[in-house]
Design a protein around this motif. Structure first.
Motif, short mmCIF file in Angstrom:
data_model
loop_
_atom_site.label_atom_id
_atom_site.label_comp_id
_atom_site.label_asym_id
_atom_site.label_seq_id
_atom_site.Cartn_x
_atom_site.Cartn_y
_atom_site.Cartn_z
N ASN A 1 2.34 -14.44 -21.91
CA ASN A 1 3.07 -13.28 -22.43
C ASN A 1 3.28 -13.38 -23.95
O ASN A 1 4.41 -13.37 -24.44
N ALA B 1 -8.97 -13.57 -21.59
CA ALA B 1 -7.80 -13.15 -22.36
C ALA B 1 -6.74 -12.54 -21.45
O ALA B 1 -5.54 -12.78 -21.64
N VAL C 1 -1.72 -11.03 -30.49
CA VAL C 1 -3.08 -11.33 -30.03
C VAL C 1 -4.04 -11.08 -31.19
O VAL C 1 -4.11 -9.97 -31.71
N TYR D 1 -4.11 -2.91 -20.77
CA TYR D 1 -2.65 -2.90 -20.87
C TYR D 1 -2.16 -1.55 -21.33
O TYR D 1 -1.10 -1.21 -21.37
N ILE E 1 -2.96 -13.82 -21.32
CA ILE E 1 -1.85 -12.91 -21.62
C ILE E 1 -0.87 -12.88 -20.46
O ILE E 1 0.34 -12.95 -20.65
N ASP E 2 -1.40 -12.80 -19.24
CA ASP E 2 -0.52 -12.78 -18.07
C ASP E 2 0.24 -14.10 -17.93
O ASP E 2 1.39 -14.11 -17.49
#
Length: 70
Positions: free
Chosen positions: A48, A40, A52, A70, A44-45
């Motif tokens: 973006n 994940a 979620v 985060y 996400i990186d």
């Protein structure tokens, strides 16, 4: 369009939620699925996302570990 990812260790849950998102949430684009917290983080990186869908109980690291990252 809202970018989203689905995080769950169970394949059926990920696939089912992604299918429901595509059928019923036309303003949400599920851009990826992850089976673990580490996967994940990579998604996400990379994407973006604004949203979620996060399972809490997963092996090794739970959903709160992702939030703490985060």
């Amino acid at each position: 369009m809202i970018k989203a990812i689905v995080v769950d260790d169970e394949v059926k849950n990920r696939e089912g939620l992604s299918k429901m998102i595509s059928q019923f949430c036309h303003d949400v684009d599920a851009v990826g699925e992850a089976e673990s917290v580490d996967a994940a983080i990579e998604l996400i990186d990379e994407h973006n996302p604004e949203l979620v869908f996060l399972d809490i109980e997963m092996p090794e690291k739970n959903g709160f570990a992702l939030l703490e990252h985060y």
